[in-house]
Enzyme design. Structure first.
Site, PDB file in Angstrom:
ATOM      1  N   GLU A   1      -6.454 -20.369  -7.259  1.00 60.00           N
ATOM      2  CA  GLU A   1      -7.253 -19.237  -6.770  1.00 60.00           C
ATOM      3  C   GLU A   1      -7.123 -18.013  -7.685  1.00 60.00           C
ATOM      4  O   GLU A   1      -7.800 -17.018  -7.467  1.00 60.00           O
ATOM      5  CB  GLU A   1      -6.917 -18.913  -5.311  1.00 60.00           C
ATOM      6  CG  GLU A   1      -5.489 -18.537  -4.996  1.00 60.00           C
ATOM      7  CD  GLU A   1      -4.543 -19.733  -4.793  1.00 60.00           C
ATOM      8  OE1 GLU A   1      -4.832 -20.835  -5.296  1.00 60.00           O
ATOM      9  OE2 GLU A   1      -3.506 -19.535  -4.157  1.00 60.00           O
TER      10      GLU A   1
ATOM     11  N   GLU B   1       3.024 -18.846  -9.910  1.00 61.86           N
ATOM     12  CA  GLU B   1       1.868 -18.052  -9.498  1.00 61.86           C
ATOM     13  C   GLU B   1       0.714 -18.159 -10.500  1.00 61.86           C
ATOM     14  O   GLU B   1      -0.443 -18.350 -10.119  1.00 61.86           O
ATOM     15  CB  GLU B   1       2.284 -16.579  -9.360  1.00 61.86           C
ATOM     16  CG  GLU B   1       1.169 -15.638  -8.923  1.00 61.86           C
ATOM     17  CD  GLU B   1       1.590 -14.173  -8.975  1.00 61.86           C
ATOM     18  OE1 GLU B   1       2.319 -13.777  -9.911  1.00 61.86           O
ATOM     19  OE2 GLU B   1       1.195 -13.414  -8.077  1.00 61.86           O
TER      20      GLU B   1
ATOM     21  N   GLU C   1      -4.553  -1.344  -3.134  1.00 59.16           N
ATOM     22  CA  GLU C   1      -3.751  -1.584  -1.937  1.00 59.16           C
ATOM     23  C   GLU C   1      -3.698  -0.342  -1.048  1.00 59.16           C
ATOM     24  O   GLU C   1      -3.733  -0.430   0.181  1.00 59.16           O
ATOM     25  CB  GLU C   1      -2.334  -2.001  -2.365  1.00 59.16           C
ATOM     26  CG  GLU C   1      -1.562  -2.723  -1.288  1.00 59.16           C
ATOM     27  CD  GLU C   1      -0.319  -3.396  -1.858  1.00 59.16           C
ATOM     28  OE1 GLU C   1      -0.471  -4.470  -2.474  1.00 59.16           O
ATOM     29  OE2 GLU C   1       0.782  -2.870  -1.697  1.00 59.16           O
TER      30      GLU C   1
ATOM     31  N   GLU D   1      -6.885  -0.217   0.729  1.00 58.87           N
ATOM     32  CA  GLU D   1      -6.908  -1.300   1.713  1.00 58.87           C
ATOM     33  C   GLU D   1      -6.126  -0.877   2.967  1.00 58.87           C
ATOM     34  O   GLU D   1      -6.567  -1.102   4.105  1.00 58.87           O
ATOM     35  CB  GLU D   1      -6.297  -2.575   1.107  1.00 58.87           C
ATOM     36  CG  GLU D   1      -6.391  -3.782   2.016  1.00 58.87           C
ATOM     37  CD  GLU D   1      -5.685  -5.022   1.443  1.00 58.87           C
ATOM     38  OE1 GLU D   1      -5.204  -4.979   0.295  1.00 58.87           O
ATOM     39  OE2 GLU D   1      -5.626  -6.026   2.170  1.00 58.87           O
TER      40      GLU D   1
ATOM     41  N   CYS E   1       2.762  -8.597  -3.931  1.00 61.15           N
ATOM     42  CA  CYS E   1       2.937  -8.719  -5.380  1.00 61.15           C
ATOM     43  C   CYS E   1       4.063  -9.638  -5.800  1.00 61.15           C
ATOM     44  O   CYS E   1       4.187  -9.967  -6.974  1.00 61.15           O
ATOM     45  CB  CYS E   1       3.107  -7.346  -6.019  1.00 61.15           C
ATOM     46  SG  CYS E   1       4.010  -6.215  -5.003  1.00 61.15           S
TER      47      CYS E   1
ATOM     48  N   CYS F   1      12.535  -6.693  -8.394  1.00 56.15           N
ATOM     49  CA  CYS F   1      12.357  -7.422  -9.664  1.00 56.15           C
ATOM     50  C   CYS F   1      13.494  -7.228 -10.658  1.00 56.15           C
ATOM     51  O   CYS F   1      13.705  -8.072 -11.517  1.00 56.15           O
ATOM     52  CB  CYS F   1      11.085  -6.988 -10.345  1.00 56.15           C
ATOM     53  SG  CYS F   1       9.632  -7.419  -9.420  1.00 56.15           S
TER      54      CYS F   1
ATOM     55  N   LYS G   1       6.671 -16.186 -11.046  1.00 59.24           N
ATOM     56  CA  LYS G   1       5.410 -15.809 -11.703  1.00 59.24           C
ATOM     57  C   LYS G   1       4.841 -16.976 -12.508  1.00 59.24           C
ATOM     58  O   LYS G   1       3.643 -17.033 -12.766  1.00 59.24           O
ATOM     59  CB  LYS G   1       5.617 -14.598 -12.616  1.00 59.24           C
ATOM     60  CG  LYS G   1       6.047 -13.329 -11.893  1.00 59.24           C
ATOM     61  CD  LYS G   1       4.885 -12.505 -11.423  1.00 59.24           C
ATOM     62  CE  LYS G   1       5.355 -11.268 -10.669  1.00 59.24           C
ATOM     63  NZ  LYS G   1       4.307 -10.696  -9.833  1.00 59.24           N
TER      64      LYS G   1
ATOM     65  N   SER H   1      -1.576  -8.088   2.130  1.00 56.18           N
ATOM     66  CA  SER H   1      -2.638  -7.420   1.385  1.00 56.18           C
ATOM     67  C   SER H   1      -3.379  -8.494   0.587  1.00 56.18           C
ATOM     68  O   SER H   1      -2.766  -9.441   0.112  1.00 56.18           O
ATOM     69  CB  SER H   1      -2.013  -6.400   0.434  1.00 56.18           C
ATOM     70  OG  SER H   1      -2.906  -6.111  -0.618  1.00 56.18           O
TER      71      SER H   1
END
Ligand code: HC0
Ligand code: SF4
Length: 573
Positions: free
Chosen positions: A365, A360, A278, A281, A298, A502, A357, A318
Site C-alpha cells: 500500500e 514498512e 496529521e 487531521e 509513524c 527512535c 522501516k 492517523s
C-alpha cells in the site's frame, strides 16, 4: 543504605542494589553476559560470579542483593577460573567465524573472552546447528551463534509484549527460536529489532541491504536520492568513536555526498509535512466528530503491533504515512516532475535507526506513484559500514548542509526522534492554528522524558485537549487497555514502538555493557536532538518556508485531494 566490603574496599550503596551494581559504583567491573538491567536479571550465564564470605559456592552477582557487612571478593583465582570455564564452554559450542561476523569488535562474548584471557577452546563433539533464517525483511537469526542468554526473549516479551521468541528443547538441545521453529516471516514479529539491540553476539542482526544501494549508486541510469531520519544524527558518531550524544548532522550530510548519492535530503522535511497533515487531521476529527483518540502512525513496529494485537484501534490510527514514506512519494512525484526525471529511474534510500522501516518500505500500500515510495532502507549501523567501506574519515569531515528543497526542516521535526517529540511538534502547530496566536512557550516539557507513559492536558483556545505518549509496544498495550476499559480518555496519543523512541531503535549503534550500566542511552541521544531543536531558527513545522512552497506549488492544502493520494495510507486487519 548498606555498607559492604568488596575487594577490601568499603562500599556504601542503596539497599536495593545488587552486588554487581555495588561493585560498578566502586569502579570494579564484573563481567556479564546474560545480564540486561531491569530486563534480564536471571543469573543464568554465571560469568559474573563472585566469592562471598560464608557462602559455600560462588554466587552470581547480578542477582545477589547487597547486605550490611557482606564481604565480597571479585578477583580470586577461584573466581577467575570459574568465569573462564563458563566462557570456554560457550565458545566450544559457538560458530567461531569472528572475523567475518557482523559483531566482530562489538561482540560481548569476544570482549569478555579477551578480558578473561581465554586462549584456547576445545572443539569436541556436536555443535548446535548453524543456519541463517533470512525470511524476515528486518531480522536475521542464526542459532549457531546464540549463547542462550535469554536477553532477546526477555526484551521481546517483557518490554515489547510480543513474545515470539522463546527457549525450546532441553539440555544441550536447547535453542532460542520461534514457536514450532517457524520462519521469522511466519510469526507475528513486529520487526522492531529490539532483540538485535539486546543480543550480545551475532545471533541476531538486521537484513542487510547495502549491496543494493551500492549497485544503485554505481548505475548511471539511476538518480539515487538519500534521506536521513532524525535519530540517526544523534547516534551515527558512536560508530566512529565519538561520545554518545554527539550531534553529527553536518558530517553525515558530507559523508552521504561523498558516498555518491545524487541528492541528500532530510526525513525531517517530511516530518514537518507530517505535522501539517496529521495536525489538520486531528483538528478535523475534533471538529467533525471523527474517531478519537487519534493515534500517531509513524512507527512501523507500532503499526504492525496494532494490526496484530489491537486491531480494534486501527480506525484510531492517523491515516498519515510515516515521514520517510511521504518523502519517498514526494520525490517520485513533485521532485520528479519539477526536475524532469522519470520516477522509474529514481532510487530512494532511507537511512533509519529502525529495522521495522525495512518491512514498512516493502508494504504494497506504500507505492503511491506506482513505484515503491522507498526502495531501500539502511540502518544507522549499515550506513556506518558503507562509510567505512568507502574509506571516508568520518570524524575529519567538514559540516555540510542537506540539499534544497527537501532538505529544509525545523526544530519541531528533529525532535521526532525522541519519545514525545511527535506530540510536541504537533502541539506547536495545532495550538497556533487553533488560536491564531503565537505560542509564548513552545516547549511542552510534560511530554518529554523517559517515563513509559506520559500524559498532559493542553488548552487550545477554548478547548481542552487530553494527550498521552507511550513508548515501547509494552507501554502502548497498557495504555490501550486503559482506553479500552474506559478508565482513561484522550483525544490524541503518540505511540513509538521502541522504549525511548527512535533514538534507541533496533538499527542504532550497539552499546557496550559499560555504557549500558552507566548511562541512560535514551536520554543521552535525545539530548542531542533537543539541542538541535534549540539551535534552529525556525522551530515550528508550519513556519518551514519550503513546506509553504510545496503546498503553494503542489498540494494546495493539508488533507486535500493530492495529499490523500500521496501522503496518506490505510491499514490491514
Ligand atoms: Fe523515526 Fe520518523 S521519527 S519514525 O522514530 O515520525 O525510524 O528518527 O525517521 O519516518 O521523521 C525512525 C526517527 C523517523 C519517520 C520521522 C517519524
Ligand atoms: Fe520480538 Fe521485535 Fe525481535 Fe520481532 S523484532 S522478535 S517483535 S524483539
Amino acid at each position: 543504605n548498606v555498607t559492604l566490603t568488596i575487594d577490601g574496599q568499603k562500599v556504601t550503596v542503596p539497599e536495593n542494589y545488587t552486588v554487581l551494581e555495588a561493585a560498578r559504583s566502586a569502579g570494579i567491573n564484573i563481567p556479564t553476559l546474560c545480564y540486561l538491567k531491569e530486563i534480564n536479571e536471571v543469573g543464568a550465564c554465571r560469568v559474573c560470579v563472585v566469592e562471598v564470605e560464608g557462602a559455600r559456592t560462588l554466587q552470581a552477582s547480578c542477582v545477589l542483593q547487597v547486605q550490611d557487612g557482606m564481604v565480597v571478593k571479585t578477583n580470586t583465582k577461584k573466581v577467575r577460573e570459574a568465569r573462564k570455564a563458563v566462557v570456554e564452554l560457550m565458545l566450544s559450542n559457538h560458530k567461531g567465524d569472528c572475523t567475518t561476523c557482523e559483531r566482530n569488535n562489538k561482540c560481548e562474548l569476544q570482549s569478555v573472552a579477551n578480558d578473561l584471557g581465554v586462549k584456547e577452546v576445545a572443539f569436541e563433539g556436536e555443535m548446535t546447528e548453524t543456519y541463517e533464517d533470512t525470511s524476515s525483511p528486518s531480522v536475521v537469526r542464526d542459532p549457531g551463534k546464540c549463547i542462550l542468554c535469554g536477553r532477546c526473549v526477555s526484551v521481546c516479551s517483557k518490554v515489547q509484549n510480543v513474545g515470539v521468541l522463546g527457549f525450546t528443547n532441553r539440555g544441550f538441545e536447547t535453542i532460542v527460536t520461534t514457536a514450532f521453529n517457524k520462519d521469522m516471516r511466519d510469526v507475528p514479529c513486529i520487526n522492531c529489532g529490539q532483540c538485535i539491540a539486546a543480543c550480545p553476539v551475532g545471533a541476531l542482526k538486521e537484513k542487510e541491504e547495502i549491496d543494493y544501494v551500492w549497485d544503485a549508486i554505481e548505475d548511471p541510469n539511476k538518480h539515487v536520492v538519500v534521506q536521513t531520519a532524525p535519530a540517526v544524527r544523534a547516534a551515527l558518531g558512536e560508530e566512529f568513536g565519538l561520545p554518545m550524544g554527539t550531534r553529527v548532522t553536518g558530517k553525515m550530510a558530507a559523508a552521504l555526498r561523498r558516498l555518491g548519492f545524487d541528492k541528500v535530503f532530510d526525513t525531517d522535511f517530511a516530518a514537518d509535512l507530517t505535522i501539517m497533515e496529521e495536525g489538520h487531521e486531528l483538528l478535523d476529527r475534533l471538529e467533525n466528530g471523527g474517531k478519537l483518540p487519534m493515534i500517531t502512525s509513524c512507527s512501523p513496529g507500532w503499526i504492525k503491533f496494532c494490526e496484530h494485537y489491537y486491531p480494534e484501534f486501527l480506525d484510531n490510527l492517523s491515516t498519515c504515512k510515516s515521514p520517510h514514506q511521504m518523502l519517498g512519494a514526494v520525490v517520485k512525484s513533485y521532485y520528479a516532475e519539477k526536475n524532469g526525471i522519470d520516477p522509474k529511474d529514481i532510487y530512494v534510500v532511507s537511512i533509519m535507526p529502525c529495522t521495522a522501516k525495512k518491512f514498512e518500505s516493502q508494504r504494497e500500500e506504500l507505492q503511491s506513484t506506482g513505484y515503491a515510495d522507498v526502495d531501500s532502507v539502511l540502518t544507522t549501523r549499515e550506513l556506518a559500514k558503507m562509510i567505512k567501506q568507502a574509506g571516508i574519515d568520518f570524524v575529519e569531515l567538514p559540516d555540510e548542509d542537506f540539499d534544497e528543497v527537501l532538505g529544509e526542516s525545523t526544530g519541531a521535526a528533529v525532535i521526532f526522534g525522541a519519545t514525545g517529540g511527535v506530540m510536541e511538534a504537533a502541539l506547536r502547530t495545532v495550538a497556533e492554528v487553533v488560536t491564531g496566536k503565537e505560542l509564548e512557550k513552545i516547549e511542552f516539557e510534560q511530554v518529554r522524558g523517559v517515563e513509559g507513559i506520559k500524559e498532559a492536558t493542553i488548552n487550545l483556545g477554548d478547548k481542552e485537549v487530553k494527550v498521552a505518549v507511550a513508548h515501547s509496544t509494552g507501554a502502548a498495550s497498557k495504555l490501550l487497555d486503559q482506553v479500552k476499559s474506559g478508565e482513561k480518555e484522550y483525544h490524541f496519543i503518540e505511540v513509538m514502538g521502541c522504549s525511548g523512541g527512535c533514538v534507541t531503535g533496533g538499527g542504532q549503534p550497539h552499546v557496550t555493557m559499560k555504557d549500558r550500566m552507566t548511562k541512560d542511552i535514551r536520554k543521552e541521544r535525545a539530548k542531542a536532538l533537543y539541542e538541535e531543536d534549540e539551535a534552529k531558527t525556525i522551530r515550528k513545522s508550519h513556519e518551514n518556508p519550503m513546506i509553504k512552497k510545496i503546498y503553494d506549488e503542489y498540494f494546495g492544502k493539508p488533507n486535500g485531494h493530492k495529499s490523500h493520494e500521496l501522503l496518506h495510507t490505510h491499514y490491514v486487519k
